[in-house]
Design a protein around this motif. Structure first.
Motif, PDB file in Angstrom:
ATOM      1  N   ILE A 171      26.400  13.544  14.131  1.00 33.09           N
ATOM      2  CA  ILE A 171      27.780  13.078  13.997  1.00 33.09           C
ATOM      3  C   ILE A 171      28.509  14.035  13.066  1.00 33.09           C
ATOM      4  O   ILE A 171      28.115  14.225  11.914  1.00 33.09           O
ATOM      5  CB  ILE A 171      27.834  11.646  13.436  1.00 33.09           C
ATOM      6  CG1 ILE A 171      27.100  10.665  14.351  1.00 33.09           C
ATOM      7  CG2 ILE A 171      29.284  11.218  13.238  1.00 33.09           C
ATOM      8  CD1 ILE A 171      27.029   9.248  13.791  1.00 33.09           C
TER       9      ILE A 171
ATOM     10  N   THR B  93      32.051  14.870  11.188  1.00 37.12           N
ATOM     11  CA  THR B  93      33.292  14.221  10.781  1.00 37.12           C
ATOM     12  C   THR B  93      33.765  14.808   9.460  1.00 37.12           C
ATOM     13  O   THR B  93      33.113  15.674   8.870  1.00 37.12           O
ATOM     14  CB  THR B  93      33.085  12.690  10.675  1.00 37.12           C
ATOM     15  OG1 THR B  93      34.357  12.047  10.532  1.00 37.12           O
ATOM     16  CG2 THR B  93      32.186  12.328   9.508  1.00 37.12           C
TER      17      THR B  93
ATOM     18  N   THR C 115      37.217   8.627   8.196  1.00 36.11           N
ATOM     19  CA  THR C 115      36.461   7.751   9.101  1.00 36.11           C
ATOM     20  C   THR C 115      35.601   6.757   8.339  1.00 36.11           C
ATOM     21  O   THR C 115      35.239   5.705   8.874  1.00 36.11           O
ATOM     22  CB  THR C 115      35.571   8.569  10.056  1.00 36.11           C
ATOM     23  OG1 THR C 115      34.666   9.380   9.295  1.00 36.11           O
ATOM     24  CG2 THR C 115      36.411   9.440  10.967  1.00 36.11           C
ATOM     25  N   LYS C 116      35.299   7.078   7.094  1.00 32.64           N
ATOM     26  CA  LYS C 116      34.562   6.130   6.253  1.00 32.64           C
ATOM     27  C   LYS C 116      35.495   5.024   5.759  1.00 32.64           C
ATOM     28  O   LYS C 116      35.145   3.838   5.804  1.00 32.64           O
ATOM     29  CB  LYS C 116      33.933   6.863   5.069  1.00 32.64           C
ATOM     30  CG  LYS C 116      32.919   7.925   5.471  1.00 32.64           C
ATOM     31  CD  LYS C 116      32.480   8.745   4.274  1.00 32.64           C
ATOM     32  CE  LYS C 116      31.587   9.898   4.710  1.00 32.64           C
ATOM     33  NZ  LYS C 116      31.244  10.784   3.587  1.00 32.64           N
TER      34      LYS C 116
ATOM     35  N   LEU D 230      33.400   5.223  11.132  1.00 32.62           N
ATOM     36  CA  LEU D 230      32.090   5.874  11.111  1.00 32.62           C
ATOM     37  C   LEU D 230      30.975   4.844  11.279  1.00 32.62           C
ATOM     38  O   LEU D 230      30.024   5.063  12.046  1.00 32.62           O
ATOM     39  CB  LEU D 230      31.907   6.659   9.814  1.00 32.62           C
ATOM     40  CG  LEU D 230      30.579   7.400   9.664  1.00 32.62           C
ATOM     41  CD1 LEU D 230      30.365   8.392  10.796  1.00 32.62           C
ATOM     42  CD2 LEU D 230      30.520   8.114   8.311  1.00 32.62           C
TER      43      LEU D 230
ATOM     44  N   ASP E 161      29.138  15.487   7.292  1.00 32.17           N
ATOM     45  CA  ASP E 161      30.485  15.071   6.896  1.00 32.17           C
ATOM     46  C   ASP E 161      31.122  16.050   5.919  1.00 32.17           C
ATOM     47  O   ASP E 161      31.747  15.661   4.934  1.00 32.17           O
ATOM     48  CB  ASP E 161      30.452  13.664   6.296  1.00 32.17           C
ATOM     49  CG  ASP E 161      29.534  13.565   5.077  1.00 32.17           C
ATOM     50  OD1 ASP E 161      28.863  14.568   4.749  1.00 32.17           O
ATOM     51  OD2 ASP E 161      29.501  12.477   4.460  1.00 32.17           O
TER      52      ASP E 161
ATOM     53  N   GLY F 205      31.641  14.421  17.777  1.00 30.82           N
ATOM     54  CA  GLY F 205      32.690  14.729  16.815  1.00 30.82           C
ATOM     55  C   GLY F 205      33.662  13.581  16.703  1.00 30.82           C
ATOM     56  O   GLY F 205      34.196  13.113  17.720  1.00 30.82           O
ATOM     57  N   ILE F 206      33.902  13.106  15.484  1.00 30.63           N
ATOM     58  CA  ILE F 206      34.784  11.963  15.253  1.00 30.63           C
ATOM     59  C   ILE F 206      35.793  12.337  14.180  1.00 30.63           C
ATOM     60  O   ILE F 206      35.417  12.652  13.042  1.00 30.63           O
ATOM     61  CB  ILE F 206      33.991  10.722  14.796  1.00 30.63           C
ATOM     62  CG1 ILE F 206      32.876  10.385  15.787  1.00 30.63           C
ATOM     63  CG2 ILE F 206      34.924   9.524  14.634  1.00 30.63           C
ATOM     64  CD1 ILE F 206      31.954   9.277  15.309  1.00 30.63           C
ATOM     65  N   GLY F 207      37.071  12.318  14.528  1.00 29.84           N
ATOM     66  CA  GLY F 207      38.094  12.633  13.538  1.00 29.84           C
ATOM     67  C   GLY F 207      39.243  13.389  14.152  1.00 29.84           C
ATOM     68  O   GLY F 207      39.488  13.338  15.370  1.00 29.84           O
TER      69      GLY F 207
ATOM     70  N   ALA G 165      37.613  18.107  12.663  1.00 25.23           N
ATOM     71  CA  ALA G 165      36.281  17.574  12.953  1.00 25.23           C
ATOM     72  C   ALA G 165      35.854  17.910  14.372  1.00 25.23           C
ATOM     73  O   ALA G 165      34.692  18.272  14.622  1.00 25.23           O
ATOM     74  CB  ALA G 165      36.264  16.059  12.737  1.00 25.23           C
TER      75      ALA G 165
ATOM     76  N   ALA H 139      32.782  20.264  15.452  1.00 28.13           N
ATOM     77  CA  ALA H 139      31.724  19.752  16.317  1.00 28.13           C
ATOM     78  C   ALA H 139      31.441  20.723  17.461  1.00 28.13           C
ATOM     79  O   ALA H 139      30.278  20.980  17.807  1.00 28.13           O
ATOM     80  CB  ALA H 139      32.116  18.381  16.867  1.00 28.13           C
TER      81      ALA H 139
ATOM     82  N   THR I 148      40.839  10.907  16.249  1.00 27.08           N
ATOM     83  CA  THR I 148      41.511   9.891  15.439  1.00 27.08           C
ATOM     84  C   THR I 148      42.925  10.305  15.068  1.00 27.08           C
ATOM     85  O   THR I 148      43.611   9.574  14.356  1.00 27.08           O
ATOM     86  CB  THR I 148      40.723   9.599  14.147  1.00 27.08           C
ATOM     87  OG1 THR I 148      40.636  10.797  13.366  1.00 27.08           O
ATOM     88  CG2 THR I 148      39.324   9.092  14.461  1.00 27.08           C
TER      89      THR I 148
END
Length: 376
Positions: free
Chosen positions: A34, A36, A41-42, A47, A65, A93-95, A99, A103, A137
């Motif tokens: 993952i 990010t 995201t936290k 997340l 992260d 990839g998250i963000g 991010a 990723a 995001t």
């Protein structure tokens, strides 16, 4: 009429579609890295939601992260080292764009040896990367819809994209509800970036019928709905439309590329780590004032999509939009100095030659220098 359009990405669009992350990623691997950023995201709980979804689908997870605002080549190398050491076989990839671009670069470096800059500048080529699943995001870069990964080299300040079909994501989950947690100033910045992607692809010399159709729609959607979302964050219909407009922007630059505004902004943010959308806000009006004659019909459509009449008031409409977003700015306000201009001109010709060549009016070094001065 001859053209080719190829973009092999599965776009999963809609509210609450993030709940499908686990089942989607499970098609491509059993152990996910993952990727990010460090905080957002936290704070939003995304997340944890993503990790739970992946684990419920039987996927082990490893967290990276460390992604920064303008992601670095060195960060991508660090992430790839973790991916290889952990035996990851898929990258999630998250963000925001940083991010997602990280990723992609990490997925690429997980399968390829050597300096990533050699691949960025075409000295080496590869069509191999780990499979990539993205969850944006922010509605800005459109990275979920293309094979670009923009990275900055901390050693020489080059900011340029790795480009290849190997890093087109296998799937991207675009859930507009995830965008609503953005602060308004972030929405202004990324939303204008999305608009610029669509405008630049629309006027690009290497655009073609498919990119013209998609980018015109992206311009229309962002012109109509960006201010609505900025003014009323509870307007979910507006978020739907600007999220899709952002993805369209990412898709069209995969084929038609970006032009002079992005080409000139990358040296500025590569040198001084400024916010990308702010750099575009400073440069785009100055660039377009010198560009209308190269594609008057297209600038007329852009103007009408933003509430104007024709090409003669296109720049005024862009400035009005920036004022509504509280994004009116100059490069000088962002730390760029007159002494930086010569370096930025030369760096622009180094890292952004294609974007400059694809612009409807092709600027030489002196023209670039004058535009930088106007934007200062």
């Amino acid at each position: 009429m001859e053209f080719q359009y190829y973009l092999p990405v599965n776009l999963i669009f809609g509210r609450e579609k993030v709940n499908r992350l686990g089942e989607t990623a499970s098609l491509y691997g059993k152990k996910a890295l993952i990727v990010t950023g460090r905080n957002s995201t936290k704070k939003t709980g995304l997340l944890d939601r993503a990790t739970d979804s992946l684990k419920k689908a039987g996927i082990e997870t490893v967290l990276f992260d460390k992604v920064e605002q303008n992601p670095l080549t060195s960060t991508a190398c660090q992430g790839a080292a973790l991916s290889r050491a952990s035996g990851c076989d898929v990258v999630v990839g998250i963000g925001g764009g940083s991010a997602m671009d990280s990723a992609k670069a990490i997925a690429f470096l997980s399968k390829n040896e050597g300096d990533i800059s050699d691949y960025i500048f075409g000295k080496k080529v590869s069509d191999q990367a780990l499979p990539i699943v993205l969850v944006p995001t922010t509605c800005g870069t459109g990275s979920e819809g293309n094979g670009f990964a923009v990275l900055s080299n901390p050693e020489n300040h080059d900011k340029k994209s790795l480009r290849c079909n190997a890093i087109v994501p296998k799937a991207s989950i675009i859930d507009p509800e995830l965008m609503t947690t953005m602060p308004r100033h972030i929405l202004a910045s990324v939303g204008f970036d999305a608009l610029c992607h669509n405008m630049e692809a629309f006027i690009s010399r290497i655009g073609q019928p498919m990119t013209d159709i998609l980018s015109a729609e992206g311009i229309r959607l962002l012109g109509k709905y960006l201010i609505r979302a900025y003014t009323d964050p509870a307007d979910l219909d507006a978020w739907d439309h600007i999220s899709w407009g952002s993805t369209l922007g990412g898709m069209v630059i995969h084929t038609a590329g970006v032009t002079a505004p992005h080409g000139m902004e990358h040296p500025a943010s590569g040198l001084h780590n400024i916010v990308h959308g702010g750099g575009l806000a400073a440069l785009t009006p100055a660039v377009y004032e010198e560009s209308i004659s190269g594609a008057p019909e297209k600038f007329a459509l852009i103007s009408r999509s933003l509430g104007g009449k024709n090409e003669t008031d296109c720049v005024d409409q862009i400035r009005h939009l920036l004022a509504q977003l509280h994004l009116s700015t100059h490069l000088g306000e962002q730390g760029i100095q007159n002494g930086d201009i010569d370096w930025m001109v030369e760096n622009c010709m180094k890292v952004s030659a294609a974007g400059i060549a694809n612009h409807p009016v092709v600027f030489d070094r002196e023209a670039l220098r004058n535009i930088y001065r106007k934007a200062l």
